[in-house]
Design an enzyme around this catalytic site. Structure first.
Site, PDB file in Angstrom:
ATOM      1  N   GLU A 126       0.848  -1.200   0.000  1.00 11.93           N
ATOM      2  CA  GLU A 126       0.000   0.000   0.000  1.00 11.93           C
ATOM      3  C   GLU A 126       0.874   1.237   0.000  1.00 11.93           C
ATOM      4  O   GLU A 126       2.056   1.165   0.390  1.00 11.93           O
ATOM      5  CB  GLU A 126      -0.884   0.002   1.249  1.00 11.93           C
ATOM      6  CG  GLU A 126      -2.364   0.086   0.942  1.00 11.93           C
ATOM      7  CD  GLU A 126      -3.196   0.336   2.193  1.00 11.93           C
ATOM      8  OE1 GLU A 126      -4.178   1.059   2.082  1.00 11.93           O
ATOM      9  OE2 GLU A 126      -2.864  -0.180   3.272  1.00 11.93           O
ATOM     10  N   HIS A 245      -9.461  11.699   3.286  1.00  9.49           N
ATOM     11  CA  HIS A 245      -9.217  10.858   2.119  1.00  9.49           C
ATOM     12  C   HIS A 245      -9.474  11.710   0.888  1.00  9.49           C
ATOM     13  O   HIS A 245     -10.513  12.367   0.796  1.00  9.49           O
ATOM     14  CB  HIS A 245     -10.150   9.645   2.137  1.00  9.49           C
ATOM     15  CG  HIS A 245      -9.710   8.572   1.193  1.00  9.49           C
ATOM     16  ND1 HIS A 245      -9.817   8.700  -0.167  1.00  9.49           N
ATOM     17  CD2 HIS A 245      -9.126   7.371   1.412  1.00  9.49           C
ATOM     18  CE1 HIS A 245      -9.328   7.612  -0.746  1.00  9.49           C
ATOM     19  NE2 HIS A 245      -8.896   6.790   0.195  1.00  9.49           N
ATOM     20  N   ARG A 291      -1.042  11.702   0.144  1.00  9.08           N
ATOM     21  CA  ARG A 291      -2.495  11.811   0.316  1.00  9.08           C
ATOM     22  C   ARG A 291      -2.952  13.244   0.653  1.00  9.08           C
ATOM     23  O   ARG A 291      -3.917  13.747   0.075  1.00  9.08           O
ATOM     24  CB  ARG A 291      -2.875  10.855   1.440  1.00  9.08           C
ATOM     25  CG  ARG A 291      -4.338  10.613   1.597  1.00  9.08           C
ATOM     26  CD  ARG A 291      -4.595   9.662   2.756  1.00  9.08           C
ATOM     27  NE  ARG A 291      -4.861   8.315   2.282  1.00  9.08           N
ATOM     28  CZ  ARG A 291      -5.441   7.365   3.019  1.00  9.08           C
ATOM     29  NH1 ARG A 291      -5.800   7.597   4.245  1.00  9.08           N
ATOM     30  NH2 ARG A 291      -5.665   6.174   2.520  1.00  9.08           N
ATOM     31  N   HIS A 349     -11.785  11.163   7.200  1.00 15.93           N
ATOM     32  CA  HIS A 349     -11.632   9.711   7.078  1.00 15.93           C
ATOM     33  C   HIS A 349     -11.104   9.074   8.355  1.00 15.93           C
ATOM     34  O   HIS A 349     -11.570   8.019   8.770  1.00 15.93           O
ATOM     35  CB  HIS A 349     -10.659   9.455   5.919  1.00 15.93           C
ATOM     36  CG  HIS A 349     -10.489   8.007   5.576  1.00 15.93           C
ATOM     37  ND1 HIS A 349     -11.554   7.200   5.203  1.00 15.93           N
ATOM     38  CD2 HIS A 349      -9.386   7.206   5.526  1.00 15.93           C
ATOM     39  CE1 HIS A 349     -11.107   5.982   4.949  1.00 15.93           C
ATOM     40  NE2 HIS A 349      -9.800   5.959   5.154  1.00 15.93           N
ATOM     41  N   ARG A 384      -1.694   9.326   9.765  1.00 12.64           N
ATOM     42  CA  ARG A 384      -1.682   7.861   9.905  1.00 12.64           C
ATOM     43  C   ARG A 384      -1.125   7.182   8.666  1.00 12.64           C
ATOM     44  O   ARG A 384      -1.479   7.537   7.539  1.00 12.64           O
ATOM     45  CB  ARG A 384      -3.117   7.379  10.128  1.00 12.64           C
ATOM     46  CG  ARG A 384      -3.282   5.890  10.123  1.00 12.64           C
ATOM     47  CD  ARG A 384      -4.757   5.528  10.032  1.00 12.64           C
ATOM     48  NE  ARG A 384      -5.334   5.926   8.765  1.00 12.64           N
ATOM     49  CZ  ARG A 384      -6.098   5.141   8.000  1.00 12.64           C
ATOM     50  NH1 ARG A 384      -6.396   3.921   8.370  1.00 12.64           N
ATOM     51  NH2 ARG A 384      -6.601   5.590   6.863  1.00 12.64           N
TER      52      ARG A 384
HETATM   53  C1  LIG Z   1     -14.223   3.332   4.543  1.00 12.74           C
HETATM   54  C2  LIG Z   1     -13.088   3.064   5.503  1.00 12.74           C
HETATM   55  C3  LIG Z   1     -12.030   2.233   5.113  1.00 12.74           C
HETATM   56  C4  LIG Z   1     -10.967   1.976   6.018  1.00 12.74           C
HETATM   57  N1  LIG Z   1      -9.972   1.107   5.649  1.00 12.74           N
HETATM   58  C5  LIG Z   1      -9.019   0.767   6.567  1.00 12.74           C
HETATM   59  C6  LIG Z   1      -8.047  -0.238   6.281  1.00 12.74           C
HETATM   60  O1  LIG Z   1      -8.055  -0.858   5.213  1.00 12.74           O
HETATM   61  N2  LIG Z   1      -7.105  -0.516   7.238  1.00 12.74           N
HETATM   62  C7  LIG Z   1      -7.056   0.135   8.451  1.00 12.74           C
HETATM   63  O2  LIG Z   1      -6.174  -0.161   9.278  1.00 12.74           O
HETATM   64  N3  LIG Z   1      -7.987   1.072   8.744  1.00 12.74           N
HETATM   65  C8  LIG Z   1      -8.968   1.394   7.852  1.00 12.74           C
HETATM   66  N4  LIG Z   1      -9.906   2.331   8.187  1.00 12.74           N
HETATM   67  C9  LIG Z   1      -9.902   2.887   9.561  1.00 12.74           C
HETATM   68  C10 LIG Z   1     -10.395   1.799  10.542  1.00 12.74           C
HETATM   69  O3  LIG Z   1     -11.482   1.117   9.958  1.00 12.74           O
HETATM   70  C11 LIG Z   1     -10.819   2.386  11.883  1.00 12.74           C
HETATM   71  O4  LIG Z   1      -9.834   3.257  12.381  1.00 12.74           O
HETATM   72  C12 LIG Z   1     -11.033   1.262  12.918  1.00 12.74           C
HETATM   73  O5  LIG Z   1     -11.913   0.300  12.367  1.00 12.74           O
HETATM   74  C13 LIG Z   1     -11.594   1.809  14.202  1.00 12.74           C
HETATM   75  O6  LIG Z   1     -12.018   0.734  15.017  1.00 12.74           O
HETATM   76  P1  LIG Z   1     -12.766   1.061  16.394  1.00 12.74           P
HETATM   77  O7  LIG Z   1     -13.141  -0.243  16.990  1.00 12.74           O
HETATM   78  O8  LIG Z   1     -11.956   2.002  17.170  1.00 12.74           O
HETATM   79  O9  LIG Z   1     -14.068   1.889  15.932  1.00 12.74           O
HETATM   80  P2  LIG Z   1     -15.345   1.395  15.117  1.00 12.74           P
HETATM   81  O10 LIG Z   1     -15.065   0.185  14.322  1.00 12.74           O
HETATM   82  O11 LIG Z   1     -15.870   2.583  14.384  1.00 12.74           O
HETATM   83  O12 LIG Z   1     -16.368   0.974  16.260  1.00 12.74           O
HETATM   84  C14 LIG Z   1     -16.920   1.932  17.145  1.00 12.74           C
HETATM   85  C15 LIG Z   1     -18.075   1.293  17.893  1.00 12.74           C
HETATM   86  O13 LIG Z   1     -18.541   2.180  18.898  1.00 12.74           O
HETATM   87  C16 LIG Z   1     -19.963   2.308  18.792  1.00 12.74           C
HETATM   88  N5  LIG Z   1     -20.337   3.590  19.395  1.00 12.74           N
HETATM   89  C17 LIG Z   1     -19.992   4.854  18.990  1.00 12.74           C
HETATM   90  N6  LIG Z   1     -20.483   5.764  19.859  1.00 12.74           N
HETATM   91  C18 LIG Z   1     -21.139   5.066  20.825  1.00 12.74           C
HETATM   92  C19 LIG Z   1     -21.848   5.426  22.007  1.00 12.74           C
HETATM   93  N7  LIG Z   1     -21.981   6.709  22.387  1.00 12.74           N
HETATM   94  N8  LIG Z   1     -22.413   4.445  22.761  1.00 12.74           N
HETATM   95  C20 LIG Z   1     -22.280   3.147  22.407  1.00 12.74           C
HETATM   96  N9  LIG Z   1     -21.608   2.735  21.300  1.00 12.74           N
HETATM   97  C21 LIG Z   1     -21.049   3.682  20.537  1.00 12.74           C
HETATM   98  C22 LIG Z   1     -20.230   2.137  17.315  1.00 12.74           C
HETATM   99  O14 LIG Z   1     -21.573   1.825  17.032  1.00 12.74           O
HETATM  100  C23 LIG Z   1     -19.275   0.979  17.022  1.00 12.74           C
HETATM  101  O15 LIG Z   1     -19.829  -0.236  17.465  1.00 12.74           O
HETATM  102  C24 LIG Z   1     -10.964   2.599   7.293  1.00 12.74           C
HETATM  103  C25 LIG Z   1     -12.023   3.426   7.674  1.00 12.74           C
HETATM  104  C26 LIG Z   1     -13.078   3.659   6.802  1.00 12.74           C
HETATM  105  C27 LIG Z   1     -14.212   4.545   7.249  1.00 12.74           C
END
Ligand SMILES: Cc1cc2nc3c(=O)[nH]c(=O)nc-3n(C[C@H](O)[C@H](O)[C@H](O)COP(=O)(O)OP(=O)(O)OC[C@H]3O[C@@H](n4cnc5c(N)ncnc54)[C@H](O)[C@@H]3O)c2cc1C
Length: 531
Positions: A126, A245, A291, A349, A384
């Site tokens: 990547e 992004h 980017r 993003h 990042r």
């Molecule tokens: C389109 C896209 C593509 C991406 N591609 C990549 C990739 O290829 N590789 C990579 O490393 N990263 C990628 N990223 C970034 C990565 O996906 C995120 O940084 C990572 O998944 C975050 O994980 P998390 O568990 O912290 O948050 P999330 O997966 O967003 O989970 C957050 C959780 O908290 C819950 N929540 C939020 N607020 C509350 C609340 N007040 N009360 C209760 N629950 C709540 C939500 O419903 C969810 O269940 C991408 C992001 C996007 C948007």
């Protein structure tokens, strides 16, 4: 607007409180819960687990130095370069070193990572990685496949209690120690608020994309968790750094679908409506520039009214076969990318800032931990490196679980019973009109290009919205926006995701991370507004 009662939580764990509550059902939250098993834990998630989470939308995969010839050192170096001078080297070295163990954990939970003909993990390359080190699933399906496997593993684990449709609105803190949460049961009447008490609370609520008008993030990613941590007094870090992004598909969809960067790697070019390849005059690598440079180029064209378009017509021969996900998005929008150009726009993003934690995911408040995108661990610096975020989520979730296992005493904190909440604070209010204003303001003044005058205007609007707010839910969101704005006004230079047209160069004096509490932000606001 209606006042609601704060109900006693039912059903309660046998002893009347939880040892550990995890807020968020994305990768960080679920991985932490699984690593804690068989210790009892409650996961609260705003949406059904596996949905409403950025984790499920990740396309590329997870960075890990597991390929032939790759090394932890090379992964560390690439991250430090991408982070533009302020990555915490100790943190990224720890994260890169633990990556392969966490990949094997994910395999154990059933994630079907791609393998080569000899059965080794297949890795792809990547942007900004000097080696092939992205562990993926079926090309661009990593996020969905990882979350499907984890959700299935969680459902089979009796020690994990999952409360879905519970939106956490506040942390219960007493004398600075976090001892529980207030959550609204949206799956039920939506009017019932539960007070859940816990010895330890882990925040894993993801990012902040929905503070902006154009974002790739799910609607749940609006910075609520970060705001409630700040309101409870937790220390925040690097709040000025938002990654945009460059090429979200600009067809008015919210959230905006992504046109992967691989298209430009494949030879797709960027043009404005006058047919000019504007990136040629902005960077020697034109469309393949970093980017943030491409994002600024596109933003300038959109702002000038000329629009920006990705031309894949000659670069991609069989679009449906080579880029099925983007092809599907275009088809839904009535665009045939083999004969038409794709309109694009930069979109919020990823958030490099968030709740400050140490190397074990411990926040500055006793009893309170955080992992995933809602944190700022120092791993990403000002920008990042692609695919390091899923890695950060699993590494820190596992480290928190390791610490909690030894720190869980089965005793509630001695003063938890005194942590009362007032029902009058928890009003249900339609915050939609204020969210619209906030998102427009953040995109106009705290986006790809920033300047002092615009950010002061934004701060004014944010302070006005904060004064008008009648719900804790919106207080959380506006607090996060306020901290981003204050941190961005404070940093008098450009670095990584933070670009100021009035301070366009990097300044060696600013080659450092920034730490901010809500009280500190309030103390400097009068000066910032006058400067
Ligand atoms: C389109 C896209 C593509 C991406 N591609 C990549 C990739 O290829 N590789 C990579 O490393 N990263 C990628 N990223 C970034 C990565 O996906 C995120 O940084 C990572 O998944 C975050 O994980 P998390 O568990 O912290 O948050 P999330 O997966 O967003 O989970 C957050 C959780 O908290 C819950 N929540 C939020 N607020 C509350 C609340 N007040 N009360 C209760 N629950 C709540 C939500 O419903 C969810 O269940 C991408 C992001 C996007 C948007």
């Amino acid at each position: 607007m209606a006042s609601t009662a704060v109900a006693a939580y039912q059903p309660k764990p046998a002893k009347g409180f939880d040892d550990v509550i995890i807020i968020g059902g994305g990768l960080a939250g679920l991985f932490c819960a699984l690593k804690l098993a068989p210790k009892a834990v409650t996961v609260l998630a705003a949406a059904p687990i596996g949905r409403g989470a950025s984790s499920a939308w990740a396309q590329a995969g997870i960075a890990a130095a597991v390929g032939p010839g790759d090394t932890v050192e090379s992964h560390v170096n690439d991250t430090i370069i991408a982070g533009d001078g302020i990555v915490d080297e100790q943190i990224i070295r720890m994260m890169a070193s633990e990556a392969s163990d966490r990949i094997f954990d994910l395999l154990d939970y059933g994630v079907p990572f791609d393998r080569d003909l000899e059965g080794h993990l297949a890795v792809s390359r990547e942007a900004a990685h000097s080696e092939s080190r992205i562990v993926r699933v079926k090309g661009d399906m990593a996020g969905r496949a990882i979350m499907e496997a984890l959700v299935a593993a969680v459902r089979k684990t009796p020690s994990i209690r999952v409360l879905e449709g519970y939106v956490v609105e506040d942390l219960i803190a007493k004398n600075g120690r976090v001892g529980g949460v207030v959550a609204r049961d949206r799956a039920g009447s939506g009017e019932t608020l539960h007070r859940l008490k816990a010895s330890h609370v882990v925040m894993a609520t993801g990012g902040i994309g929905h503070l902006y008008e154009v974002t790739t993030n799910p609607t749940e990613a609006r910075g609520g968790g970060i705001g409630m941590a700040a309101r409870a007094g937790a220390r925040m870090a690097d709040m000025e750094f938002v990654q945009f992004h460059p090429t979200a598909i600009n067809v008015g969809k919210d959230p905006a679908p992504l046109a992967t960067e691989a298209l430009r790697g494949h030879g797709a070019t960027l043009q404005n409506s006058a047919g000019e390849r504007f990136m040629l005059k902005l960077h020697k690598d034109a469309e393949l520039a970093p980017r943030d440079v491409v994002a600024r180029g596109i933003f300038a064209e959109v702002k000038a009214g000329r629009g920006a378009f990705l031309d894949c017509r000659t670069a991609v021969h069989d679009f449906a076969a080579e880029f099925p996900t983007v092809f599907g998005y275009c088809k839904d929008a009535g665009i045939d990318p083999s004969t038409e150009m794709i309109p694009v726009i930069p979109a919020a993003h990823y958030f490099m800032g968030g709740i400050w934690t140490d190397s074990d995911g411990r926040s500055s408040l006793p009893g309170f931990w955080a992992c995933g995108e809602c944190t700022s661990t120092g791993a990403h610096g000002a920008n990042r490196l692609a695919s390091n975020s899923l890695l950060e989520a699993v590494v820190f979730a596992a480290r928190i679980a390791g610490k909690l296992r030894s720190e869980m005493t089965g005793q509630a904190p001695s003063d938890w019973q005194d942590g009362s909440v007032s029902s009058n604070e928890y009003l249900t209010e339609n915050d939609h009109p204020n969210m619209v204003t906030l998102r427009q303001t953040m995109s106009a003044h705290l986006g790809v290009l920033r300047d002092g005058e615009g950010m002061r205007q934004a701060l004014d609007t944010i302070l006005h919205l904060a004064r008008e707010s009648h719900s804790v839910r919106f207080d959380n969101v506006i607090t996060t926006a306020k901290l981003i704005t204050v941190a961005a006004l404070n940093r008098l230079e450009s670095r990584g995701g933070h670009f100021r047209t009035d301070f366009p160069a990097e300044d060696a004096d600013w080659k450092r991370r920034t730490i901010l509490t809500l009280d500190q932000a309030h103390a400097v606001i009068p000066d910032l507004l006058e400067s």
